[in-house]
Write an enzyme that holds these catalytic residues in place. Sequence first.
Site, mmCIF file in Angstrom:
data_model
loop_
_atom_site.group_PDB
_atom_site.id
_atom_site.type_symbol
_atom_site.label_atom_id
_atom_site.label_comp_id
_atom_site.label_asym_id
_atom_site.label_seq_id
_atom_site.Cartn_x
_atom_site.Cartn_y
_atom_site.Cartn_z
ATOM 1 N N ASP A 78 -8.481 -20.891 19.195
ATOM 2 C CA ASP A 78 -8.949 -20.033 18.113
ATOM 3 C C ASP A 78 -10.357 -19.476 18.302
ATOM 4 O O ASP A 78 -11.199 -20.070 18.975
ATOM 5 C CB ASP A 78 -8.947 -20.820 16.798
ATOM 6 N N HIS A 225 -10.633 -24.595 20.153
ATOM 7 C CA HIS A 225 -11.459 -23.396 19.982
ATOM 8 C C HIS A 225 -12.119 -22.996 21.291
ATOM 9 O O HIS A 225 -12.510 -23.854 22.091
ATOM 10 C CB HIS A 225 -12.545 -23.631 18.922
#
Length: 257
Positions: A78, A225
């Site tokens: 992400d 992430h």
Amino acid sequence: MARHGGGRGWYGKVAGAALGVTVLATGASVWTAQAGTEGDATPKATAPAKPGSDVKPVDTSIEHASEAGARGINITIDDGPDPKWTPQVLDLLREYGVKATFCMVGTQAQAHPDLVKKVVVAGHRLCDHSVSHNTSMDKKPQSYQSQQILDAERMITEASGGVRPMYYRAPGGAFTPYSRQLAASRGMRPLGWNVDSKDFERPGTNAIVATVERELHNGPTLLFHDAGGDRTQTVQALRRILPRLKEQGYSFGFPVH
């Protein structure tokens, strides 16, 4: 990514409130937002598809399952792309022969189209993660949600050279019935997660690995992430997690679309 501290994401405020519909989406928690009813009327997309493309609506339910089956794992990344960390993540995925889903923020995709194209060329899938990563989207008017989703879809598609995102992940899991229906009407399956690695909090590489191993029984979709700060621990954790999962007989795939 998961919600961290509430309020707006680290990308900051988006200038100019959207006009028009002012119905506020409800849902004070991630669970409430993700478990919204399906009773709302299907929204109409306000952005046309890329010329020549065939946009087919998909299911509005939030997906967690893997196309790879019962022993499948979905790696989702992400908040990028990021010029420092995304290339390192891509190198690791290539090294271990793993395909992943990159949930991109529109402004990041627009700023780094070369990285978006590298993700696509490497065989990974794209996911719309909104324009500005506002984790309070579920409390915003439908017009704001529409702008965030559709503008990010356009930014990512343009940056990729015409490849559209296949999924939509609400910032912090802030889904609403409206946002899910809008994304699905654009061919983007709402995408959840089962295991939050907590890498965004930078708790240490050992802690990230331990969290994944402890919570893997919850389901196949793992959240990491590649932007939002120093992702050294994420890269180090993935270097340990990917081969370990392979040794345990897991295979890597994409979320059901």
